[in-house]
Design an enzyme around this catalytic site. Structure first.
Site, PDB file in Angstrom:
ATOM      1  N   CYS A 190      14.359  78.714  12.662  1.00  0.00           N
ATOM      2  CA  CYS A 190      13.704  79.050  11.401  1.00  0.00           C
ATOM      3  C   CYS A 190      14.149  78.136  10.280  1.00  0.00           C
ATOM      4  O   CYS A 190      15.345  78.015  10.012  1.00  0.00           O
ATOM      5  CB  CYS A 190      14.006  80.497  11.041  1.00  0.00           C
ATOM      6  SG  CYS A 190      13.406  80.985   9.428  1.00  0.00           S
ATOM      7  N   CYS A 191      13.181  77.499   9.613  1.00  0.00           N
ATOM      8  CA  CYS A 191      13.454  76.731   8.394  1.00  0.00           C
ATOM      9  C   CYS A 191      14.544  75.692   8.603  1.00  0.00           C
ATOM     10  O   CYS A 191      15.425  75.497   7.760  1.00  0.00           O
ATOM     11  CB  CYS A 191      13.850  77.671   7.254  1.00  0.00           C
ATOM     12  SG  CYS A 191      12.599  78.901   6.900  1.00  0.00           S
ATOM     13  N   GLY A 192      14.552  75.070   9.753  1.00  0.00           N
ATOM     14  CA  GLY A 192      15.555  74.050   9.987  1.00  0.00           C
ATOM     15  C   GLY A 192      16.912  74.599  10.362  1.00  0.00           C
ATOM     16  O   GLY A 192      17.913  73.899  10.308  1.00  0.00           O
ATOM     17  N   MET A 193      16.987  75.876  10.738  1.00  0.00           N
ATOM     18  CA  MET A 193      18.276  76.439  11.116  1.00  0.00           C
ATOM     19  C   MET A 193      18.843  75.704  12.319  1.00  0.00           C
ATOM     20  O   MET A 193      18.139  75.293  13.216  1.00  0.00           O
ATOM     21  CB  MET A 193      18.133  77.933  11.463  1.00  0.00           C
ATOM     22  CG  MET A 193      17.913  78.830  10.268  1.00  0.00           C
ATOM     23  SD  MET A 193      17.881  80.548  10.795  1.00  0.00           S
ATOM     24  CE  MET A 193      17.703  81.354   9.211  1.00  0.00           C
ATOM     25  N   THR A 223      10.363  81.987   4.721  1.00  0.00           N
ATOM     26  CA  THR A 223      11.706  81.824   4.165  1.00  0.00           C
ATOM     27  C   THR A 223      11.862  80.429   3.564  1.00  0.00           C
ATOM     28  O   THR A 223      11.251  79.459   4.007  1.00  0.00           O
ATOM     29  CB  THR A 223      12.788  82.036   5.229  1.00  0.00           C
ATOM     30  OG1 THR A 223      12.466  81.264   6.399  1.00  0.00           O
ATOM     31  CG2 THR A 223      12.927  83.481   5.600  1.00  0.00           C
TER      32      THR A 223
END
Length: 266
Positions: free
Chosen positions: A107-110, A124
């Site tokens: 998620c989101c570059g996690m 997010t």
């Protein structure tokens, strides 16, 4: 029909072996059904105030509406508990289904893969900026202000409180029986009134769970302050999304868990 956020009720109280009949105050909850372009989308359980703001905040933070500009009309039909919206975009049925399903994603570059709601991956935001800094003294002051002004909680003990604040004080406060609802009411109001979140922090009365931290990321705030405890998953998400989390703000004590550089020390 209009509803009050709290309701008087006769109760039987036992205290120190003595019983008495008395009036007590309890929090009110009502069902709210959201319909977009005539199609039923979701039913929410909420405190009966700031309903339109809550619905706007919810729909946009969950990605069901892409922008507040896509909402052409909103009308709260209070007696029946319906909120009717006219939006100038199609409603993606697959997106609605994905809201209730978890899937494995980054998620989101996690850096680590996480089980999250599908809609979370879409909405997010990672807080790369450092536009907010605050002192420990300001954290304590803001939490004290939140607690002192939480009138419905004082009366009922049955609601969550959230607020938007600058370093100087609270600018917007909302309460609800639902933790997410209180934050959605703040977000929806900001969207509808074009209030910038760049220099703001969120205050919260409840536990910092992973879902609350994700909601903060969807809203787009860099910092959340709470009088309660965080969970380990919430802190992992906060680190990855670069959100400052401060918990256990009580009396003259507080714990800074993540992104500590936003806390100014003398």
């Amino acid at each position: 029909m209009t509803y009050s956020v709290q309701t008087a009720r006769e109760i039987l109280r036992f205290r120190n072996g003595v019983e008495e009949t008395m009036m007590d105050t309890v929090a009110t909850e009502i069902p709210i059904t959201v319909k977009m372009n005539g199609e039923e989308v979701v039913t929410m359980i909420s405190s009966p105030d700031y309903i339109e703001d809550m619905v706007v905040g919810y729909l946009i933070s969950e990605g069901l509406v892409s922008s507040v500009n896509n909402i052409e009309q909103i009308r709260y039909e209070a007696p029946r508990g319906f909120v009717h919206l006219t939006v100038n975009q199609s409603i993606n049925p697959l997106h609605q289904q994905l809201q209730t399903k978890r899937y494995l994603t980054s998620c989101c570059g996690m850096s680590r893969q996480s089980f999250i709601f599908a809609s979370d991956a879409k909405t997010t935001k990672t807080m790369h900026t450092r536009s907010v800094t605050i002192t420990p003294e300001q954290c304590l002051m803001l939490m004290q202000e939140l607690q002192e002004t939480a009138n419905t909680f004082k009366e009922t003990g049955g609601v969550h409180n959230a607020a938007l604040a600058t370093q100087e004080g609270i600018v917007l406060m909302r309460m609800d029986i639902g933790r997410h609802n209180a934050l959605d009411k703040i977000y929806g109001y900001c969207l509808r009134n074009q209030i910038s979140l760049d220099d703001k922090v969120l205050l919260f009365s409840g536990r910092l769970s992973s879902e609350i931290v994700l909601k903060v990321a969807k809203i787009g705030c860099e910092m959340i302050l709470s009088k309660s405890a965080p969970t380990n998953r919430a802190l992992e998400i906060a680190e990855e999304l670069q959100i400052t989390t401060v918990g256990f703000i009580r009396q003259q004590s507080m714990n800074v868990y993540t992104m500590q550089e936003r806390i100014k020390r003398s």
